[in-house]
Design a protein around this motif. Structure first.
Motif, PDB file in Angstrom:
ATOM      1  N   PRO A 115       0.188  -6.229   0.040  1.00 19.18           N
ATOM      2  CA  PRO A 115      -0.346  -7.560  -0.238  1.00 19.18           C
ATOM      3  C   PRO A 115       0.130  -8.572   0.802  1.00 19.18           C
ATOM      4  CG  PRO A 115       1.599  -7.191  -1.565  1.00 19.18           C
ATOM      5  CD  PRO A 115       1.376  -5.910  -0.786  1.00 19.18           C
ATOM      6  N   LYS A 116      -0.321  -9.793   0.722  1.00 21.61           N
ATOM      7  CA  LYS A 116       0.154 -10.874   1.591  1.00 21.61           C
ATOM      8  C   LYS A 116       1.464 -11.445   1.075  1.00 21.61           C
ATOM      9  CE  LYS A 116      -3.979 -12.623   3.902  1.00 21.61           C
ATOM     10  NZ  LYS A 116      -4.755 -11.396   3.746  1.00 21.61           N
ATOM     11  N   PHE A 117       1.601 -11.491  -0.229  1.00 22.90           N
ATOM     12  CA  PHE A 117       2.818 -12.003  -0.865  1.00 22.90           C
ATOM     13  C   PHE A 117       3.187 -11.083  -2.019  1.00 22.90           C
ATOM     14  CE2 PHE A 117       2.796 -16.050   1.282  1.00 22.90           C
ATOM     15  CZ  PHE A 117       1.460 -16.311   1.501  1.00 22.90           C
ATOM     16  N   GLN A 118       4.486 -10.956  -2.271  1.00 26.65           N
ATOM     17  CA  GLN A 118       4.939 -10.125  -3.392  1.00 26.65           C
ATOM     18  C   GLN A 118       6.309 -10.598  -3.845  1.00 26.65           C
ATOM     19  OE1 GLN A 118       3.163  -7.328  -4.826  1.00 26.65           O
ATOM     20  NE2 GLN A 118       4.701  -7.709  -6.397  1.00 26.65           N
ATOM     21  N   VAL A 119       6.484 -10.679  -5.153  1.00 32.74           N
ATOM     22  CA  VAL A 119       7.787 -10.976  -5.724  1.00 32.74           C
ATOM     23  C   VAL A 119       8.208  -9.789  -6.581  1.00 32.74           C
ATOM     24  CG1 VAL A 119       9.142 -12.507  -7.187  1.00 32.74           C
ATOM     25  CG2 VAL A 119       7.332 -13.459  -5.757  1.00 32.74           C
TER      26      VAL A 119
ATOM     27  N   GLN B 176       1.305  -1.716   2.080  1.00 29.24           N
ATOM     28  CA  GLN B 176       0.253  -0.942   2.725  1.00 29.24           C
ATOM     29  C   GLN B 176      -0.042  -1.476   4.115  1.00 29.24           C
ATOM     30  OE1 GLN B 176      -0.854   1.765   1.439  1.00 29.24           O
ATOM     31  NE2 GLN B 176      -0.235   1.566  -0.711  1.00 29.24           N
ATOM     32  N   CYS B 177      -0.338  -0.550   5.029  1.00 24.68           N
ATOM     33  CA  CYS B 177      -0.748  -0.903   6.386  1.00 24.68           C
ATOM     34  C   CYS B 177      -1.838   0.060   6.813  1.00 24.68           C
ATOM     35  CB  CYS B 177       0.429  -0.823   7.352  1.00 24.68           C
ATOM     36  SG  CYS B 177      -0.042  -1.075   9.080  1.00 24.68           S
TER      37      CYS B 177
ATOM     38  N   PRO C 243      -1.081  -9.256   9.701  1.00 25.40           N
ATOM     39  CA  PRO C 243      -0.764 -10.652   9.360  1.00 25.40           C
ATOM     40  C   PRO C 243       0.566 -10.828   8.640  1.00 25.40           C
ATOM     41  CG  PRO C 243      -2.359  -9.760   7.824  1.00 25.40           C
ATOM     42  CD  PRO C 243      -2.166  -8.712   8.880  1.00 25.40           C
ATOM     43  N   GLY C 244       1.189  -9.742   8.230  1.00 27.74           N
ATOM     44  CA  GLY C 244       2.499  -9.836   7.589  1.00 27.74           C
ATOM     45  C   GLY C 244       2.427  -9.886   6.071  1.00 27.74           C
ATOM     46  N   THR C 245       3.520  -9.442   5.454  1.00 26.79           N
ATOM     47  CA  THR C 245       3.697  -9.524   3.995  1.00 26.79           C
ATOM     48  C   THR C 245       5.021 -10.236   3.735  1.00 26.79           C
ATOM     49  OG1 THR C 245       2.504  -7.479   3.489  1.00 26.79           O
ATOM     50  CG2 THR C 245       4.121  -8.229   1.878  1.00 26.79           C
ATOM     51  N   ARG C 246       4.945 -11.303   2.930  1.00 27.16           N
ATOM     52  CA  ARG C 246       6.169 -12.003   2.558  1.00 27.16           C
ATOM     53  C   ARG C 246       6.661 -11.443   1.235  1.00 27.16           C
ATOM     54  NH1 ARG C 246       8.879 -16.476   3.961  1.00 27.16           N
ATOM     55  NH2 ARG C 246       7.234 -17.170   5.399  1.00 27.16           N
TER      56      ARG C 246
END
Lengths: 111, 117
Positions: free
Chosen positions: A8-12, A22-23, A104-107
Motif C-alpha cells: 500500500p501507500k500507507f500502513q499502520v 508489494q512491489c 512511489p514508496g510506502t510509509r
C-alpha cells in the motif's frame, strides 16, 4: 507502462503484526531492490535480487524476508513488526547496467 | 564496502544563482557509476544525472553538471540558474559495475536544498 508500483501507500501496524509490502514492475527488469529511508539516514539497502529465484541481503536485512518467484514481483515481508521498522520503503528495479527506477514508496508506521 | 559522504546537510541558494553540492565516496573498484537523485516533498526519487567512472568527461544535463574528480573520489553537483522547483533533498549514490551487487545503490545521507526568491 506502469513502471514500478508499490502497495500500500500507507500502513499502520501494531508491534508483532506481520505484513507484506508489494512491489511489481512491468519493464522486464532482472534486478530489483528494497530500500528503507529514515530521517537523516538516506536510503539503505535491505535486500536485492539479480533475477527470479535469486535474492541476497543488503545493509539492513534483519527483520525482513524476500522472495522472487517471478521477474515482475518482489514482495518484502515483515514477520513480526517492531517500532524500529517505522520508515518509508522504496522498491526499485533496473535492467543490466542501466539506471534504477523507483516506486512511489510506502510509509509504514509501527505502534 | 563502499561509502558515500555528503557533508552538507543543508544548503541555500537564491533564485537564478548557482549552487554546488558536495559528495565524496570510497571504493576500491575500478568499474562503477555515480548518480545524483532529487527527492521533492512528493518523495518520488528522480534521477538528475549519472556519471560512468571510465568517462573522463563530466556529465551535463541542462542546468545540472557534475565535477567528477576520480583520483580524489569526489563527485559534486552544480546547479546553475537555480529555480524554485529545484528545492528538494538531493542524494548522491554509488553503484558497482559488478552485476553480483544487483546494481543496487549506496546512498549518502542527503543534502536539503532551499531555494529563496
Amino acid at each position: 507502462n506502469a513502471g514500478v508500483t508499490q502497495t500500500p501507500k500507507f500502513q499502520v501496524l501494531k508491534t508483532g503484526q506481520s505484513m507484506t509490502l508489494q512491489c511489481a514492475q512491468d519493464m522486464n527488469h532482472e534486478y530489483m531492490s528494497w530500500y528503507r529511508q529514515d530521517p537523516g539516514m538516506g536510503l539503505r539497502l535491505i535486500h536485492y535480487s539479480v533475477g527470479a529465484g535469486i535474492t541476497d541481503q543488503g545493509e539492513v536485512p534483519n527483520g525482513y524476508n524476500v522472495s522472487r518467484s517471478t521477474t515482475e514481483d518482489f514482495p518484502l515481508r515483515l514477520l513480526s513488526a517492531a517500532p524500529s521498522q517505522t520508515s518509508v520503503y522504496f522498491c526499485a528495479s533496473s535492467a543490466r547496467g542501466n539506471e534504477q527506477f523507483f516506486g512511489p514508496g510506502t510509509r509504514l508506521t509501527v505502534l | 564496502a563502499q561509502t558515500v559522504t555528503q557533508s552538507q546537510p543543508e544548503m541555500s541558494v537564491q533564485e537564478a544563482e548557482t549552487v554546488t553540492l558536495s559528495c565524496t565516496y570510497d571504493t576500491s573498484e575500478s568499474d562503477y557509476y555515480l548518480f545524483w537523485y532529487k527527492q521533492p516533498p512528493s518523495r518520488q526519487m528522480i534521477l538528475v544525472i549519472r556519471q560512468e567512472a571510465y568517462k573522463q568527461q563530466n556529465a551535463t544535463e541542462n542546468r545540472f553538471s557534475v565535477n567528477f574528480q576520480k583520483a580524489a573520489k569526489s563527485f559534486s553537483l552544480k546547479i546553475s540558474d537555480s529555480q524554485l522547483g529545484d528545492a528538494a533533498m538531493y542524494f548522491c549514490a554509488y553503484r558497482s559495475g559488478n552485476s553480483n551487487s544487483g546494481y543496487a545503490l549506496n546512498f549518502g545521507k542527503g543534502t536539503s536544498l532551499l531555494v529563496t526568491p
